[in-house]
Design an enzyme around this catalytic site. Structure first.
Site, PDB file in Angstrom:
ATOM      1  N   ALA A  44      34.009  33.280  42.088  1.00  0.00           N
ATOM      2  CA  ALA A  44      35.464  33.333  42.197  1.00  0.00           C
ATOM      3  C   ALA A  44      35.886  33.053  43.635  1.00  0.00           C
ATOM      4  O   ALA A  44      35.070  33.137  44.563  1.00  0.00           O
ATOM      5  CB  ALA A  44      35.973  34.698  41.754  1.00  0.00           C
ATOM      6  N   LYS A 102      38.119  45.116  42.818  1.00  0.00           N
ATOM      7  CA  LYS A 102      39.172  45.871  42.165  1.00  0.00           C
ATOM      8  C   LYS A 102      40.060  44.932  41.360  1.00  0.00           C
ATOM      9  O   LYS A 102      40.146  43.771  41.723  1.00  0.00           O
ATOM     10  CB  LYS A 102      40.000  46.710  43.150  1.00  0.00           C
ATOM     11  N   ARG A 139      43.967  36.245  36.391  1.00  0.00           N
ATOM     12  CA  ARG A 139      44.703  37.501  36.538  1.00  0.00           C
ATOM     13  C   ARG A 139      45.968  37.580  35.676  1.00  0.00           C
ATOM     14  O   ARG A 139      46.652  38.586  35.682  1.00  0.00           O
ATOM     15  CB  ARG A 139      45.017  37.740  38.013  1.00  0.00           C
TER      16      ARG A 139
END
Lengths: 362, 362
Positions: B14, B101, B175
């Site tokens: 990522a 996170k 996301r």
């Protein structure tokens, strides 16, 4: 000083009267003509302590001042509970009314005042000084004018108005007494954050208002600390958070976050310095590659104040009064409307607190 | 570089992996040992693009990396929905786990991960970088140490974590995909504001959490923007407001107001600059006579960062891993506890949103 300045009567010798008496004396189109207290000793002491000119008339009763035909306009720094009584009477005596905030205990009272002003053809304005600071006009451009670099659609507003009251204040100040200023910190300080939120939304009323948990009251039930959300669902979602308290370190900030930029002021209601006020403006911020920094930092915008903001308030009020006196126009509806919307939201926060933080629709 | 650095494997390519791979290479007690993707072409491209050393092993599957006995610890920058799968597997393979996170889709999943780490004796830490910035430690002193000039009792916390996502991001980023990162902006950005609020309360969980009106979701139901209040009623009232959004101009601020002072940070999660970070500290502020100014202005405190905050995070994690490897201690419980509390509050905000902004007790 202009040739024919507006002659102000100050009704009451509260602490804030010292500040506004000075503001009147500094305003080029206004003059301090008279001051009244409920006792002649108190008003004489006030005049001496604050070095008022010999020419300023002193009255030992409010009625006497209101009956003086030389008074064009009054400034009323009285406990909120008696605003309606004296502001209505002043209007009936054809005095223009500059009224300290909060304007009234509720909007029903304020409406009596506004009706009296309207039917007697006098100007009304409340004493929210920061609205008159040139910094405010400068920020407004970035909010509402079609400038190239602007905040854009406002999504989020945040404002605190807090001050650490002394034990003496919490014991005996009128602002914590249920019979004098039952709105407490909400009326005295929350007013600023609410007016700032409305200002950032171009005076549009929110759809709903809700108090947040953690309200503190004194033994007599007066609000010492509270927070609330204001929510607009038209023309787009905006959320404002206001927080006011007599029990916290002094803070007077305002954050306005939009789609393209943001504004941040640290000293909204009372600027750090009289002669210059600043704010942070951030525009087009992005993270740099690898997200190890930003492409821009906030730009500090300094705005020279010229005259103190409370003097600018008096000057603007006196300008409107001059225009009515000289038959150039009727009373300006903008300032009463701003006051009324602010009071409506104060009322809604109060109601939500009384309902255990339930949302209140406007 | 220390004699025997912790050998990291990075599981996934990522965007954030680029930043943490660099951080690992800069940390004196860590070394980038291997990197894996689901395709060997992708990982080779990543290695070439980011100038990784020839010595870094590249794997075309996550399993291969986890089976490499040379890997001491893994960094997992994977979509949230697969955290539980790969973090649990890594722990079972005795790899220490540095997890991006939000840690999981909910605390039940996180508990599976933490249980796997505990039963396999490996360290767990989440990737909240700002907690490792020296600025954070500096501010913490003013919050919790018995210093002469401190914030005092914390009454009010406010934090925004917003960024203006591009149309491409809103269309296709993991996301905003319900099957990959269903927590959306709440997990990605709200995590920062929630962790900041807990940090300011010394990791004490709030009593209640409530979402605020104005939640925006995409067509698939993923949260793009939301706000919430966290309320503590013990040992005294504290209210925190968090606001996160993919739909607003970039903002990462944190305000902490206390009884004696306040802290304000404009660039919390990602400081403007790598080498130095600053915050405003105001202490003992009062209005001067006549309320025409303040006695003090905020003091800007600059804190040299030394190594970038993400490198300091890797260094701290590697230090804990070294301590376990060298049998000096077991895993440190502090970091898993911070992660778990943050996830609990994220869950509570999510639940409150699903309940139409009803308060959720913790």
């Amino acid at each position: 000083m202009t040739a024919n300045p507006i002659r102000f009567g100050v009704v009451g010798c509260a602490e804030i009267a010292r500040k506004v008496a000075r503001a009147i004396s500094l305003a080029p189109n206004a003059t301090l003509y008279a001051i009244a207290s409920r006792s002649v000793e108190k008003v004489q002491k006030f005049a001496a302590t604050n070095g008022l000119a010999e020419s300023v008339k002193v009255y030992g009763s409010y009625d006497q001042l209101l009956d003086d035909p030389g008074v064009d306009a009054v400034y009323l720094p009285l406990p909120t509970s008696v605003h309606v009584q004296w502001a209505v009477l002043a209007a009936r005596k054809k005095k223009h009314v500059l009224l300290e905030k909060p304007t009234a205990l509720d909007v029903a009272e304020l409406d009596q005042i506004l009706e009296a002003c309207q039917s007697n053809g006098v100007q009304f304005m409340d004493g929210t000084m920061w609205l008159h600071n040139p910094r405010t006009a400068n920020m407004k451009q970035l909010l509402f004018d079609k400038v190239n670099r602007s905040v854009g659609r406002v999504n989020f507003i945040h404002s605190t108005s807090t001050m650490a009251a002394t034990p003496e204040f919490l014991e005996s100040n009128i602002r914590v007494k249920p019979d004098l200023d039952s709105l407490g910190a909400l009326g005295d300080l929350g007013w600023y954050s609410i007016s700032a939120s409305l200002w950032a939304k171009n005076n549009q009323l929110p759809t709903t208002v809700a108090a947040l948990p953690g309200v503190t009251r004194n033994a007599a039930g007066v609000i010492l600390s509270c927070s609330a959300t204001l929510h607009w669902d038209q023309p787009h979602q905006t959320l404002a958070i206001i927080h006011c308290s007599f029990l916290a370190h002094t803070s007077m900030d305002l954050f306005i976050g939009g789609s393209n930029g943001s504004l941040y002021v640290k000293d909204l209601a009372i600027p750090y310095q009289e002669t210059c006020a600043s704010f942070d403006f951030t525009f087009g911020a992005k993270f740099v590659d690898l997200h190890i920094g930003w492409n821009v930092e906030p730009e500090k915008v300094d705005v020279a104040t010229g005259l103190p903001q409370e003097t600018l308030m008096v000057q603007e009020f006196a300008r409107l009064v001059e225009s009515i006196r000289d038959s150039l126009s009727g009373p300006c509806a903008k300032w009463p409307q701003i006051s009324r919307n602010t009071q409506l939201v104060v009322d809604a926060v109060k109601k939500s607190i009384d309902l255990g933080c339930k949302p209140v629709s406007l």
